[in-house]
Design a protein around this motif. Structure first.
Motif, PDB file in Angstrom:
ATOM      1  N   UNK A   6      53.196  53.832 108.077  1.00 54.43           N
ATOM      2  CA  UNK A   6      53.640  53.435 106.978  1.00 54.43           C
ATOM      3  C   UNK A   6      52.710  52.611 106.227  1.00 54.43           C
ATOM      4  N   UNK A   7      52.033  51.644 107.158  1.00 53.83           N
ATOM      5  CA  UNK A   7      50.848  50.986 106.662  1.00 53.83           C
ATOM      6  C   UNK A   7      49.735  51.800 106.109  1.00 53.83           C
ATOM      7  N   UNK A   8      49.215  52.661 106.879  1.00 56.56           N
ATOM      8  CA  UNK A   8      47.947  53.384 106.529  1.00 56.56           C
ATOM      9  C   UNK A   8      48.470  54.513 105.419  1.00 56.56           C
ATOM     10  N   UNK A   9      49.615  55.054 105.494  1.00 54.45           N
ATOM     11  CA  UNK A   9      50.048  55.809 104.156  1.00 54.45           C
ATOM     12  C   UNK A   9      50.062  55.078 102.949  1.00 54.45           C
ATOM     13  N   UNK A  10      50.663  53.898 102.872  1.00 55.52           N
ATOM     14  CA  UNK A  10      50.622  53.018 101.763  1.00 55.52           C
ATOM     15  C   UNK A  10      49.020  52.705 101.360  1.00 55.52           C
ATOM     16  N   UNK A  11      48.191  52.493 102.212  1.00 53.15           N
ATOM     17  CA  UNK A  11      46.894  51.931 101.938  1.00 53.15           C
ATOM     18  C   UNK A  11      46.237  53.253 101.511  1.00 53.15           C
ATOM     19  N   UNK A  12      46.441  54.354 101.848  1.00 58.46           N
ATOM     20  CA  UNK A  12      45.883  55.430 101.093  1.00 58.46           C
ATOM     21  C   UNK A  12      46.524  56.254  99.882  1.00 58.46           C
ATOM     22  N   UNK A  13      47.359  55.512  99.170  1.00 56.82           N
ATOM     23  CA  UNK A  13      48.135  55.826  98.062  1.00 56.82           C
ATOM     24  C   UNK A  13      49.113  56.740  98.337  1.00 56.82           C
ATOM     25  N   UNK A  14      49.541  57.116  99.579  1.00 57.85           N
ATOM     26  CA  UNK A  14      50.615  57.976  99.691  1.00 57.85           C
ATOM     27  C   UNK A  14      51.991  57.268  99.709  1.00 57.85           C
ATOM     28  N   UNK A  15      53.205  58.008  99.962  1.00 53.30           N
ATOM     29  CA  UNK A  15      54.532  57.595 100.286  1.00 53.30           C
ATOM     30  C   UNK A  15      54.904  58.412 101.538  1.00 53.30           C
ATOM     31  N   UNK A  16      55.895  57.832 102.215  1.00 52.49           N
ATOM     32  CA  UNK A  16      56.803  58.377 103.035  1.00 52.49           C
ATOM     33  C   UNK A  16      58.019  59.173 102.236  1.00 52.49           C
ATOM     34  N   UNK A  17      57.978  60.451 102.497  1.00 52.76           N
ATOM     35  CA  UNK A  17      59.113  61.261 101.846  1.00 52.76           C
ATOM     36  C   UNK A  17      60.382  61.043 102.547  1.00 52.76           C
ATOM     37  N   UNK A  18      60.315  61.239 103.517  1.00 57.66           N
ATOM     38  CA  UNK A  18      61.482  61.233 104.627  1.00 57.66           C
ATOM     39  C   UNK A  18      61.309  61.245 106.074  1.00 57.66           C
ATOM     40  N   UNK A  19      62.000  60.615 106.939  1.00 53.71           N
ATOM     41  CA  UNK A  19      61.865  60.644 108.343  1.00 53.71           C
ATOM     42  C   UNK A  19      62.859  61.337 109.066  1.00 53.71           C
ATOM     43  N   UNK A  20      62.773  61.766 110.238  1.00 58.24           N
ATOM     44  CA  UNK A  20      63.725  62.505 111.289  1.00 58.24           C
ATOM     45  C   UNK A  20      63.574  62.347 112.347  1.00 58.24           C
ATOM     46  N   UNK A  21      64.169  61.564 113.001  1.00 59.52           N
ATOM     47  CA  UNK A  21      63.928  60.988 114.629  1.00 59.52           C
ATOM     48  C   UNK A  21      62.463  60.560 114.663  1.00 59.52           C
ATOM     49  N   UNK A  22      61.564  61.269 115.498  1.00 62.82           N
ATOM     50  CA  UNK A  22      60.279  61.058 115.964  1.00 62.82           C
ATOM     51  C   UNK A  22      59.394  61.525 114.813  1.00 62.82           C
ATOM     52  N   UNK A  23      59.857  62.251 113.586  1.00 60.62           N
ATOM     53  CA  UNK A  23      58.786  62.778 113.001  1.00 60.62           C
ATOM     54  C   UNK A  23      58.600  62.132 111.487  1.00 60.62           C
ATOM     55  N   UNK A  24      58.111  62.417 110.323  1.00 68.93           N
ATOM     56  CA  UNK A  24      57.947  61.993 109.177  1.00 68.93           C
ATOM     57  C   UNK A  24      57.167  63.171 108.204  1.00 68.93           C
ATOM     58  N   UNK A  25      57.646  62.931 106.953  1.00 65.63           N
ATOM     59  CA  UNK A  25      56.907  63.841 106.061  1.00 65.63           C
ATOM     60  C   UNK A  25      56.318  62.793 104.950  1.00 65.63           C
ATOM     61  N   UNK A  26      55.313  62.682 104.638  1.00 62.50           N
ATOM     62  CA  UNK A  26      54.718  62.120 103.446  1.00 62.50           C
ATOM     63  C   UNK A  26      53.567  62.825 102.520  1.00 62.50           C
ATOM     64  N   UNK A  27      53.549  62.293 101.365  1.00 63.32           N
ATOM     65  CA  UNK A  27      52.770  63.335 100.347  1.00 63.32           C
ATOM     66  C   UNK A  27      51.665  62.078  99.587  1.00 63.32           C
ATOM     67  N   UNK A  28      50.682  62.813  99.111  1.00 63.70           N
ATOM     68  CA  UNK A  28      49.516  62.205  98.724  1.00 63.70           C
ATOM     69  C   UNK A  28      48.988  62.880  97.261  1.00 63.70           C
ATOM     70  N   UNK A  29      48.842  62.146  96.447  1.00 66.83           N
ATOM     71  CA  UNK A  29      48.206  62.626  95.235  1.00 66.83           C
ATOM     72  C   UNK A  29      46.905  63.125  95.268  1.00 66.83           C
ATOM     73  N   UNK A  30      46.092  62.558  96.518  1.00 69.96           N
ATOM     74  CA  UNK A  30      44.790  63.128  96.668  1.00 69.96           C
ATOM     75  C   UNK A  30      44.674  63.525  98.119  1.00 69.96           C
ATOM     76  N   UNK A  31      43.954  64.635  98.039  1.00 72.99           N
ATOM     77  CA  UNK A  31      43.758  65.607  99.267  1.00 72.99           C
ATOM     78  C   UNK A  31      42.749  64.698 100.403  1.00 72.99           C
ATOM     79  N   UNK A  32      41.721  64.266  99.708  1.00 75.34           N
ATOM     80  CA  UNK A  32      40.846  63.301 100.591  1.00 75.34           C
ATOM     81  C   UNK A  32      41.706  62.228 101.108  1.00 75.34           C
ATOM     82  N   UNK A  33      42.309  61.490 100.506  1.00 79.87           N
ATOM     83  CA  UNK A  33      42.955  60.205 100.952  1.00 79.87           C
ATOM     84  C   UNK A  33      44.108  60.675 102.065  1.00 79.87           C
ATOM     85  N   UNK A  34      44.901  61.749 102.077  1.00 84.33           N
ATOM     86  CA  UNK A  34      45.651  62.253 102.929  1.00 84.33           C
ATOM     87  C   UNK A  34      45.077  62.545 104.096  1.00 84.33           C
TER      88      UNK A  34
END
Length: 328
Positions: free
Chosen positions: A43-71
């Protein structure tokens, strides 16, 4: 009421903890604490890189970023920080650039599925990216990329090209040491359940080849190919009297059809399936051993032509299916 469904082009990061269920059975409290600590890192690093957590499921998560490089930077940062932490869970990460459906805060669609498939194929502590991501970041990082060849995803007409991010010899050796020594079936989380193991039944051994770089051949290939080649040469040199060459040739053909993908480390070569290459070599050897005219060129040419036409047809169909989405 849910927000209106829209589409967007974005970079999707899919992550999943390695062998989480087994770890929970061994130490439920400790594993849960490790999961929460790892999620804080994500959560910390996704936010720092300009992304957001779209959803979580158990031990996994999906996040998306407007920048490929930042992802990709985020994926690298996560693996580095988790790798330095003691008693940390190891995560597999997949990154893909694609079109997705936004249903409120959730992301669904082919782009998410592809990212999850890449994640499922990654090593623990490793990162796999698609060709779309590689083309955007290949000159922007001081890291290495291993081309793993093409992989076919279920319900998609096209194979996808997969690349593994490498961090240098020391980090590569570290990640290799994390690979399970015993082949234990890995329980799937809700994130990784969006894909099934879908390697073609004709090449079921490709599951083993999924971890092989496309440019690295299996050690059995020189032995099988060498044995068949020696037998064929001895048959031709003896004027056809060396009859053991025939069963050796048939064995080589059957072995190549079953294990060719695993031995070569890829499912296709020059856009033609490995099985067609095996059959073509088989027919050419029969032609040479029978010491007749070049009749084998006709069926070989037909197989190659049909394969390339079928591949082109699939590409046209895919492009036609995507046209309506581009107009939205």
């Amino acid at each position: 009421m849910n927000a209106a469904v829209t589409r967007k082009l974005t970079t999707i990061l899919a992550a999943d903890a390695e062998r989480f269920s087994a770890a929970m059975e061994a130490d439920e409290d400790g594993t849960y604490a490790a999961l929460k600590a790892a999620q804080k890192v994500f959560f910390k690093l996704i936010e720092q890189r300009g992304g957001r957590v779209a959803n979580t499921a158990g031990d996994g998560l999906i996040a998306d970023f407007p920048s490929v490089v930042e992802a990709v930077r985020c994926a690298l940062d996560v693996q580095q920080e988790l790798g330095e932490a003691e008693n940390s869970l190891r995560f597999r990460i997949g990154v893909h650039l694609g079109d997705v459906i936004c249903d409120g805060a959730d992301l669904i669609g082919e782009g998410v599925n592809l990212a999850a498939r890449l994640q499922a194929m990654a090593d623990p502590g490793g990162i796999l990216i698609s060709r779309q991501v590689y083309d955007q970041v290949k000159n922007k990082f001081n890291i290495g990329f291993d081309y793993l060849g093409e992989r076919r995803a279920k319900n998609l007409p096209e194979e996808i090209e997969v690349f593994r991010i490498t961090y240098g010899a020391e980090a590569t050796a570290r990640m290799d040491s994390l690979r399970p020594k015993v082949d234990v079936p890995r329980p799937r989380s809700k994130v990784s359940q969006v894909w099934e193991d879908d390697f073609d039944s004709a090449s079921a051994s490709a599951q083993t080849a999924a971890d092989l770089p496309a440019r690295v051949m299996d050690k059995r290939l020189p032995w099988v190919a060498g044995g068949v080649g020696v037998a064929v040469i001895m048959n031709i040199g003896s004027g056809g009297s060396f009859w053991p060459a025939w069963p050796v040739l048939v064995f080589g053909m059957l072995y190549g059809l079953r294990h060719g993908t695993e031995m070569v480390g890829r499912k296709t070569f020059k856009s033609v399936p490995i099985q067609i290459w095996v059959l073509s070599i088989f027919l050419l050897c029969i032609n040479l051993m029978s010491q007749s005219g070049p009749w084998s060129l006709i069926p070989i040419g037909a197989m190659f032509g049909i394969s390339l036409l079928a591949r082109g047809s699939r590409r046209d169909k895919t492009a036609g299916n995507q046209t309506p989405d581009l107009r939205q």
